[in-house]
Design an enzyme around this catalytic site. Structure first.
Site, mmCIF file in Angstrom:
data_model
loop_
_atom_site.group_PDB
_atom_site.id
_atom_site.type_symbol
_atom_site.label_atom_id
_atom_site.label_comp_id
_atom_site.label_asym_id
_atom_site.label_seq_id
_atom_site.Cartn_x
_atom_site.Cartn_y
_atom_site.Cartn_z
ATOM 1 N N ASP A 144 96.337 95.479 -45.727
ATOM 2 C CA ASP A 144 97.425 94.419 -44.988
ATOM 3 C C ASP A 144 97.507 94.692 -43.383
ATOM 4 O O ASP A 144 96.812 95.574 -42.946
ATOM 5 C CB ASP A 144 98.781 94.579 -45.672
ATOM 6 C CG ASP A 144 99.744 93.444 -45.719
ATOM 7 O OD1 ASP A 144 99.697 92.530 -44.852
ATOM 8 O OD2 ASP A 144 100.217 93.097 -46.984
ATOM 9 N N HIS A 150 96.711 88.546 -43.536
ATOM 10 C CA HIS A 150 97.301 89.689 -43.818
ATOM 11 C C HIS A 150 96.009 90.721 -43.167
ATOM 12 O O HIS A 150 95.663 91.555 -43.924
ATOM 13 C CB HIS A 150 97.721 90.199 -45.275
ATOM 14 C CG HIS A 150 98.975 89.439 -45.480
ATOM 15 N ND1 HIS A 150 100.227 90.038 -44.872
ATOM 16 C CD2 HIS A 150 99.498 88.578 -46.034
ATOM 17 C CE1 HIS A 150 101.428 89.135 -45.455
ATOM 18 N NE2 HIS A 150 100.695 88.234 -45.979
ATOM 19 N N GLU A 203 100.083 83.752 -47.729
ATOM 20 C CA GLU A 203 100.764 83.704 -46.434
ATOM 21 C C GLU A 203 99.558 83.527 -45.263
ATOM 22 O O GLU A 203 100.039 84.111 -44.169
ATOM 23 C CB GLU A 203 101.650 84.659 -46.326
ATOM 24 C CG GLU A 203 102.623 84.746 -47.090
ATOM 25 C CD GLU A 203 103.767 85.867 -47.175
ATOM 26 O OE1 GLU A 203 104.988 85.879 -47.599
ATOM 27 O OE2 GLU A 203 103.095 86.991 -46.822
HETATM 28 C C1 ACM Z 1 103.986 87.797 -51.296
HETATM 29 O O1 ACM Z 1 104.708 88.099 -51.648
HETATM 30 N N1 ACM Z 1 103.271 87.465 -50.097
HETATM 31 C C2 ACM Z 1 102.851 87.708 -52.345
#
Ligand code: ACM
Length: 546
Positions: A206, A278, A341
């Site tokens: 991440d 991420h 995201e």
């Molecule tokens: C997430 O909670 N962004 C998968």
């Protein structure tokens, strides 16, 4: 005559007074299995474990036999022997029985009589789950790591026939926002096994840290596993940074150890390598993986940021190299590639990325993300693996065969199931265990939200909108433990338990066997087990831990 009658009545009353409480006690104390089995039939009497009780195990279940001996050793002080083939009383036997196909891959039969304990199953996983049920039939002190004096190790006579409702029963642990030591990961795996959960989703990369050693690209951990400092306070109301370096990673040797440990407990580890968003820790390590030429640091804040992988051929090949090593380490079918995201602003602003989009004849940035994910899908499929990603991977069109993890509610899961994709349900509304579990102002600070245990318990993974056929696409469900606000293993345990116990019943038990009031009664006993295991769970009745 009157005196005789009075004596008779008094005698009868004393017998009843002696017998009834014992009977009631036995019922309440001893049958408290979580998750709730499909059927449990009790009978009179009980089996008593003795120092010379034998564990009898066929070859296939020898490992499970040894684990059982180990689990019973600490609290009882008995060193039980594990032997092949012995048909005798005073034994606990683990027997594969291929004829029991009706129990499926993971089901089992458990028979306890005063003479012996027999666990039968068509597969090794079933035997393992039978053993988990047996452990829970002992007094809770059996879970202690130190010898317990004065406890009689009895198991009530019982017949259990059991099998899980879903094949994906999982928990995700984020080790990027806060690194979790390998020893904790192993103990977490043990707790999953105790609850008959079979999938450990390990969120390994991440923005705030890259936690898996990749031999071909050492800077991913040399640089990407360490951040300079960490946000203090909540990201919405920040109080600067702690100015302390934070980091850590798992060597490939560590990973193999965790995967093998999990395998012996019938748990598949699903690694998650995030892309294309991420990605900041990876870009900090290899700046050319990014879109802007700007040098980046491993991120010290929480939230979503705009730094995203460059969708160039070079990045795609890099990520495929990473996956090559990942596949070597994780033998399970599924590989998770994130996909959530991924803010597309940098793609929109970059002439080079726009040129690539045109070259590939794609309509927009969502399709470009889909292209990126499809390239991973094809790569994984050629190696006999299956891709899974968060529900955003649906947005620009999804490769047939890809599996969707539905987190923004169950909507994505419904869409995916209706279009023929397999689905794992992981909605924020019922499975995000990083959310607050009570409205008590004394709760440990958390990311926000509110998810009390009853809401977790009442989750139904198969939405009514699906036909029976489409419903079969729902492989199961899992809990999420994101660790922005969970800096230590103790914090993780506090958020996980007992809500993860509730989720285990969602994924294992038959819908018609679920009953929240009954669950709470059983949980009273289960809390004693968690206490013996030194788990920092949130007690139901006492104030929250500060
Ligand atoms: C997430 O909670 N962004 C998968």
């Amino acid at each position: 005559m009157k005196i005789l009658l009075a004596w008779g009545v008094a005698l009868l009353l004393s017998i009843l007074l002696l017998v009834i409480p014992r009977f009631a006690n036995a019922q309440v104390r001893e049958i408290s299995v979580l998750p709730q089995p499909a059927t449990v039939t009790t009978a009179d009497g009980s089996f008593i474990l003795r120092p010379d009780t034998l564990i009898v195990s066929d070859k296939a279940n020898h490992k499970t036999g040894n684990l059982l001996a180990q689990w019973l050793r600490n609290a009882t002080g008995y060193s039980l022997k594990v032997k092949p083939r012995e048909d005798a009383d005073n034994t606990i036997s683990l027997k594969l029985d291929p004829a029991l196909t009706r129990l499926g891959d993971e089901g089992y039969l458990l028979d306890v009589t005063p003479q012996r304990v027999v666990i039968r199953a068509p597969g090794e996983a079933g035997i393992f789950y039978g053993v988990q049920t047996l452990r829970q039939l002992f007094p809770p002190a059996i879970f202690s790591s130190s010898a317990q004096k004065g406890v009689e190790w009895t198991v009530p006579s019982v017949h259990v026939e059991d099998q899980p409702r879903f094949r994906w029963r999982g928990a995700m642990l984020d080790v990027c926002r806060h690194f979790m030591p390998k020893e904790f990961v192993l103990s977490f795996v043990d707790l999953l096994a105790l609850h008959k959960l079979n999938t450990f989703h390990w969120h390994l990369t991440d923005d705030q840290g890259w936690r898996i050693e990749i031999k071909k690209y050492p800077r991913l951990t040399e640089v990407g596993a360490w951040r300079k400092q960490t946000r203090l306070g909540h990201e919405r109301n920040p109080r600067g940074f702690d100015k302390k370096p934070h980091g850590g990673f798992y060597t490939q040797r560590d990973i193999r150890e965790v995967v093998e440990y999990a395998r012996q407990r019938h748990i598949t580890v699903v690694p998650e390598i995030e892309m294309p968003g991420h990605a900041q820790a990876a870009i900090a390590a290899y700046p050319w993986l990014g879109v802007t030429a700007e040098p980046l640091e491993v991120w010290s804040r929480w939230g979503i940021n705009a730094n995203i992988f460059n969708p160039s051929e070079k990045t795609i090949l890099f990520m495929q190299d990473v996956l090559t090593e990942v596949i070597e380490l994780f033998p399970g079918t599924f590989i998770h590639v994130g996909g959530d995201e991924a803010i597309k602003d940098q793609w929109k602003a970059s002439p080079q990325v726009q040129e690539r989009l045109k070259e590939l004849n794609l309509k927009d940035e969502h399709e470009l993300q889909s292209y990126f994910i499809r390239r991973m899908h094809t790569f994984l499929a050629a190696k006999g693996r299956r891709l899974i990603g968060w529900d955003e991977i649906l947005e620009g069109g999804l490769a047939p065969g890809a599996t969707v993890m539905s987190w923004r509610g169950v909507k994505g899961g419904i869409t995916a199931a209706k279009s023929g994709h397999d689905v794992v349900m992981a909605p924020t509304t019922h499975t995000y265990l990083d959310y607050y579990q009570s409205q008590d102002p004394g709760e440990l600070p958390s990311i926000g939200g509110f998810l009390p245990m009853e809401t977790v318990y009442q989750f139904e993974p198969v939405p009514e909108d699906l036909t029976a056929e489409e419903g079969k696409r729902v492989l199961g469900a899992q809990a999420q433990l994101w660790t922005e606000y969970l800096p230590t293993p103790g914090h993780v345990e506090y958020m996980a338990f007992p809500r993860l116990t509730a989720l285990s019943e969602v994924t294992w038990s038959l819908k018609e066997r679920k009953n929240y009031a009954d669950f709470l009664t059983r949980l009273n006993i289960h809390e004693q087990r968690l206490q013996h295991l030194n788990v920092n769970f949130r007690p139901m009745k006492t104030p929250p831990v500060k």
